[in-house]
Every structure is written in C-alpha cells, then in structure tokens.
Motif scaffolding. Structure first.
Motif, PDB file in Angstrom:
ATOM      1  N   ILE A  44      -4.694  45.782  -7.553  1.00  7.46           N
ATOM      2  CA  ILE A  44      -5.033  44.398  -7.846  1.00  7.46           C
ATOM      3  C   ILE A  44      -5.811  43.889  -6.635  1.00  7.46           C
ATOM      4  O   ILE A  44      -5.346  43.992  -5.501  1.00  7.46           O
ATOM      5  CB  ILE A  44      -3.778  43.552  -8.092  1.00  7.46           C
ATOM      6  N   LEU A  46      -8.461  40.748  -4.947  1.00 11.66           N
ATOM      7  CA  LEU A  46      -9.081  39.433  -4.983  1.00 11.66           C
ATOM      8  C   LEU A  46     -10.578  39.623  -4.766  1.00 11.66           C
ATOM      9  O   LEU A  46     -11.022  40.700  -4.366  1.00 11.66           O
ATOM     10  CB  LEU A  46      -8.493  38.540  -3.886  1.00 11.66           C
ATOM     11  N   HIS A  51     -13.671  44.193  -2.762  1.00 13.75           N
ATOM     12  CA  HIS A  51     -14.113  44.090  -4.153  1.00 13.75           C
ATOM     13  C   HIS A  51     -15.627  43.950  -4.226  1.00 13.75           C
ATOM     14  O   HIS A  51     -16.285  44.582  -5.055  1.00 13.75           O
ATOM     15  CB  HIS A  51     -13.421  42.913  -4.848  1.00 13.75           C
ATOM     16  N   THR A  85     -10.227  41.772 -15.791  1.00 14.69           N
ATOM     17  CA  THR A  85      -9.828  40.456 -15.300  1.00 14.69           C
ATOM     18  C   THR A  85      -8.770  39.797 -16.181  1.00 14.69           C
ATOM     19  O   THR A  85      -8.430  38.637 -15.960  1.00 14.69           O
ATOM     20  CB  THR A  85     -11.050  39.520 -15.188  1.00 14.69           C
ATOM     21  N   ILE A  90      -3.055  42.084 -15.625  1.00 20.26           N
ATOM     22  CA  ILE A  90      -2.847  42.084 -14.173  1.00 20.26           C
ATOM     23  C   ILE A  90      -1.399  41.742 -13.842  1.00 20.26           C
ATOM     24  O   ILE A  90      -0.790  42.359 -12.968  1.00 20.26           O
ATOM     25  CB  ILE A  90      -3.849  41.134 -13.481  1.00 20.26           C
ATOM     26  N   SER A  94       1.606  43.609 -11.363  1.00 22.78           N
ATOM     27  CA  SER A  94       1.929  42.924 -10.121  1.00 22.78           C
ATOM     28  C   SER A  94       3.362  43.210  -9.707  1.00 22.78           C
ATOM     29  O   SER A  94       4.294  43.028 -10.482  1.00 22.78           O
ATOM     30  CB  SER A  94       1.724  41.418 -10.281  1.00 22.78           C
ATOM     31  N   LYS A 106      -3.942  30.229  -6.124  1.00 21.74           N
ATOM     32  CA  LYS A 106      -4.213  31.205  -7.194  1.00 21.74           C
ATOM     33  C   LYS A 106      -5.723  31.447  -7.260  1.00 21.74           C
ATOM     34  O   LYS A 106      -6.501  30.523  -7.410  1.00 21.74           O
ATOM     35  CB  LYS A 106      -3.691  30.686  -8.523  1.00 21.74           C
ATOM     36  N   LYS A 109      -8.278  37.387  -9.957  1.00 24.80           N
ATOM     37  CA  LYS A 109      -7.817  38.727  -9.597  1.00 24.80           C
ATOM     38  C   LYS A 109      -8.500  39.739 -10.498  1.00 24.80           C
ATOM     39  O   LYS A 109      -8.877  39.442 -11.628  1.00 24.80           O
ATOM     40  CB  LYS A 109      -6.302  38.821  -9.755  1.00 24.80           C
TER      41      LYS A 109
END
Length: 133
Positions: A44, A46, A51, A85, A90, A94, A106, A109
């Motif tokens: 996972i 961000l 990324h 996404t 996701i 987690s 938030k 992710k």
C-alpha cells in the motif's frame, strides 16, 4: 522459501528502493508486503516519491532485514505489474487500523503489485539465490 509464510511470521524492517525514469534513486521504509496466491507481492503506497518513481520506471528492489541484529533477510528484485485505487480492496490489505472518514490525514492510497523477478539473501552478493518454491 514460501514468501507468504515468511512475511506473515517474520518481524523486521523493509526498505523499498525505486528510481525515476532518469535514474534518480530513492529509498523508503515500507512495511512487510502482502503476498498474493500467484507469488506476486503488493504494497500500500501513498502518492509520494516511491509511487511517483514507479510511474516512469517499473523496477524496484525491496530489502527486508529481519529483527534481531543477525543481518539476515532477503532482497527482492521487483517489477511493477499493476496498481489499484479501490478503497475497499486497499482496506482488505491494510494491517493497520483504518483511518476514519473525514480525517484530514487520509490521503489517496494505491495498492501496487509487483512480480518478484529474483530473490537473494541480504548478505553475500554472489551467494546463491534463495529458492522461491
């Protein structure tokens, strides 16, 4: 080595190394990956530098150093297969408590999935590959 059993049962610190399309390298601490039934692994992520780098260069390396100070662990050489996404998907992956809706921390992710192209021990640059079977 069964990667699913290994990452489900081994504590340690992981570092994901990526590079952008120009070869500028980044390394970041990452939690243990989720291992899929087909042997691929997922993180996972961000929308940060790691990324971003994967958008122009699908190759990465993950170094996992086992807890205990014995310099044991694995190096995984990875190639990005896909990313998703979907928040519900996701959330299934987690390990942490989900962030409440409306929480300002938030962020978007991504579930990023990689093929493991090669696996080596942490120490021993020319040591034999670790069996993935």
């Amino acid at each position: 080595m069964n990667l699913k059993d290994y990452f489900d049962n081994t504590e340690g610190t992981g570092i994901l190394a990526t590079a952008d399309g120009q070869g500028k390298v980044d390394a970041a601490i990452y939690a243990r990956p989720q291992v899929q039934d087909d042997g691929s692994i997922s993180f996972i992520m961000l929308d940060r530098l790691s990324h971003h780098n994967l958008q122009t260069n699908p190759h990465a390396a993950f170094l996992f150093l086992e807890a205990g100070g014995r310099y044991q662990g694995v190096r995984l050489f990875l190639e990005k297969l896909k990313e998703d996404t979907d928040p519900e998907l996701i959330a299934q992956y987690s390990r942490r408590c989900p962030v409440p809706e409306g929480d300002p921390v938030k962020e978007q992710k991504f579930l990023v999935t990689f093929r493991v192209n090669r696996m080596l021990k942490v120490l021993g640059g020319d040591s034999p590959e670790v069996s993935m079977g």
